[in-house]
Write an enzyme that holds these catalytic residues in place. Sequence first.
Site, PDB file in Angstrom:
ATOM      1  N   CYS A 180       0.821  -1.208   0.000  1.00  0.00           N
ATOM      2  CA  CYS A 180       0.000   0.000   0.000  1.00  0.00           C
ATOM      3  C   CYS A 180       0.860   1.266   0.000  1.00  0.00           C
ATOM      4  CB  CYS A 180      -0.980  -0.054   1.170  1.00  0.00           C
ATOM      5  SG  CYS A 180      -2.436   0.991   0.953  1.00  0.00           S
ATOM      6  N   HIS A 181       0.818   2.075   1.051  1.00  0.00           N
ATOM      7  CA  HIS A 181       1.591   3.305   1.139  1.00  0.00           C
ATOM      8  C   HIS A 181       3.010   3.083   1.672  1.00  0.00           C
ATOM      9  CE1 HIS A 181      -2.452   5.023   0.820  1.00  0.00           C
ATOM     10  NE2 HIS A 181      -1.877   6.151   0.449  1.00  0.00           N
ATOM     11  N   ALA A 182       3.334   1.872   2.101  1.00  0.00           N
ATOM     12  CA  ALA A 182       4.642   1.586   2.698  1.00  0.00           C
ATOM     13  C   ALA A 182       5.838   1.953   1.813  1.00  0.00           C
ATOM     14  CB  ALA A 182       4.727   0.117   3.118  1.00  0.00           C
ATOM     15  N   TRP A 199       6.553   4.559   0.488  1.00  0.00           N
ATOM     16  CA  TRP A 199       7.046   5.905   0.818  1.00  0.00           C
ATOM     17  C   TRP A 199       8.316   5.819   1.660  1.00  0.00           C
ATOM     18  CZ3 TRP A 199       1.919   8.718   2.335  1.00  0.00           C
ATOM     19  CH2 TRP A 199       1.502   9.531   1.282  1.00  0.00           C
TER      20      TRP A 199
END
Length: 180
Positions: free
Chosen positions: A106-108, A110
């Site tokens: 997912c957003h990991a 980043w």
Amino acid sequence: MRIAFLAAPEGVEQVELTEPRKAAQDAGHETVLVSTKSGEIQAFDHLDKADTFPVDEVVGDTSADSFDALVLPGGVANPDFLRMDEKAVSFVRDFFEQGRPVAAICHAPWTLVEADVVRGRVLTSWPSLRTDIRNAGGTWVDEQVKICENGPNKLVTSRKPADLKAFCQAFLDVFAQKAG
């Protein structure tokens, strides 16, 4: 195999922590919740507070050498907090420098962008990270799960909670190759 699950004190997407952690435990691996502070982390179900989980180790008091692999759960706030913590960023970077496998959902990614480890890599994520990944030198693809072998270690990435079954199977397969 000893697997680190890195999460900030607040903001991790609960299902992206609990399902991969349970899958790893069910496969016989030791899972260790690592955070930037001791105590407990506050998980979220999207934007709503969910459960809390006890921290096993603090990122500043441990090192990548203590683990065989790393899982980075998502949540919008989780990787944003992690990428602002130099010890957490360094911890992630060390897994790449040591050739240890990493999985991120997912957003990991980043946090991977901040650790400067996506250059030359092909990965997936939540779609809003596409530009950040490209700007960091990576190639973004819209796939349920992507295993990238470019570089010193294998990187497993997925887009969202709906991809968790495929994500868990992929990282368990990759981690088993490392153990074998």
